[in-house]
Enzyme design. Structure first.
Site, short mmCIF file in Angstrom:
data_model
loop_
_atom_site.label_atom_id
_atom_site.label_comp_id
_atom_site.label_asym_id
_atom_site.label_seq_id
_atom_site.Cartn_x
_atom_site.Cartn_y
_atom_site.Cartn_z
N ARG A 16 11.07 16.04 20.41
CA ARG A 16 9.78 16.52 20.92
C ARG A 16 8.64 15.59 20.49
O ARG A 16 7.70 15.36 21.27
CB ARG A 16 9.54 17.96 20.49
CG ARG A 16 10.33 18.95 21.35
CD ARG A 16 10.29 20.34 20.80
NE ARG A 16 10.81 21.33 21.74
CZ ARG A 16 11.15 22.57 21.39
NH1 ARG A 16 11.01 22.98 20.13
NH2 ARG A 16 11.62 23.42 22.29
N PHE A 29 2.06 33.44 27.77
CA PHE A 29 2.42 32.19 28.45
C PHE A 29 3.64 32.32 29.35
O PHE A 29 4.11 31.34 29.92
CB PHE A 29 2.66 31.08 27.41
CG PHE A 29 3.72 31.39 26.38
CD1 PHE A 29 5.07 31.22 26.67
CD2 PHE A 29 3.38 31.84 25.12
CE1 PHE A 29 6.06 31.51 25.74
CE2 PHE A 29 4.36 32.14 24.17
CZ PHE A 29 5.71 31.96 24.49
N GLU A 35 23.50 31.79 26.29
CA GLU A 35 22.85 30.75 27.10
C GLU A 35 23.88 29.78 27.69
O GLU A 35 23.72 29.30 28.82
CB GLU A 35 21.81 30.01 26.27
CG GLU A 35 20.64 30.91 25.86
CD GLU A 35 19.67 30.25 24.89
OE1 GLU A 35 19.89 29.08 24.50
OE2 GLU A 35 18.68 30.90 24.54
N ASN A 48 7.50 20.77 26.61
CA ASN A 48 7.95 20.19 25.35
C ASN A 48 9.36 19.59 25.41
O ASN A 48 10.10 19.60 24.42
CB ASN A 48 7.79 21.20 24.21
CG ASN A 48 8.60 22.46 24.43
OD1 ASN A 48 9.31 22.58 25.42
ND2 ASN A 48 8.51 23.39 23.50
N THR A 104 8.17 23.47 18.07
CA THR A 104 7.83 23.82 19.45
C THR A 104 6.62 23.03 19.95
O THR A 104 6.61 22.53 21.08
CB THR A 104 7.51 25.34 19.54
OG1 THR A 104 8.60 26.07 18.95
CG2 THR A 104 7.30 25.78 20.97
#
Ligand code: GDP
Length: 139
Positions: A104, A59, A128, A114, A93
């Site tokens: 979510r 994906f 991050e 999502n 997820t």
């Protein structure tokens, strides 16, 4: 000691659908302090780098295309046990498996689109956070 920092992104689907305010409100109500925040858009290279760990997954292309499809809100959130508590707040997820009331479950459309990102470890939260924000943008 549990880490105090996590990185979130309100993803392009949730920004497009007008959910920035509702999601930030839920984050505030859950006791997180916002120590950095911006509305921005990832380039192809940005998204490929951010999700490099998934580069072999089927994906990956779809994920990069989606994450570059519009603006996102990036933010650093602070709270005791931030990574784990934030992942509980956002839910699984796949929104079909996300607990009721989680971000979510409320706002995500599918396993790909999502609504939000949350760091998966203290180490990645640091990486991050620094990916999105210069030192002088972190308070
Ligand atoms: P997270 O930590 O809950 O965000 O989940 P992962 O680290 O496993 O995956 C990162 C992101 O890739 C997810 O948040 C989704 O946006 C996307 N993703 C994961 N699995 C799939 C999938 O099966 N299909 C698609 N299109 N995207 C996926």
């Amino acid at each position: 000691m549990a880490g105090t920092k996590t990185l979130t992104m309100i993803k392009p689907d949730a920004v497009r659908d007008g959910h920035i305010g509702a999601i930030l409100n839920q984050i505030n109500e859950a006791g997180f302090r916002i120590s950095a925040m911006k509305l921005t858009q990832l380039s192809q290279a940005d998204a490929e780098a951010f999700y490099a760990v998934h580069s072999e997954r089927p994906f990956y292309g779809e994920l990069v295309e989606f994450m570059t499809s519009g603006p996102i809100v990036a933010a650093i959130l602070e709270k005791e046990n931030a990574v784990e508590d934030f992942r509980k707040l956002i839910g699984a997820t796949n929104p079909a498996e996300a607990a009721e009331g989680t971000i979510r479950a409320r706002f995500a459309k599918s396993i790909g689109e999502n609504a939000v990102h949350g760091s998966d470890s203290d180490e990645n939260a640091e990486i991050e956070g620094d990916f999105h924000f210069a030192g002088r943008e972190q308070f």
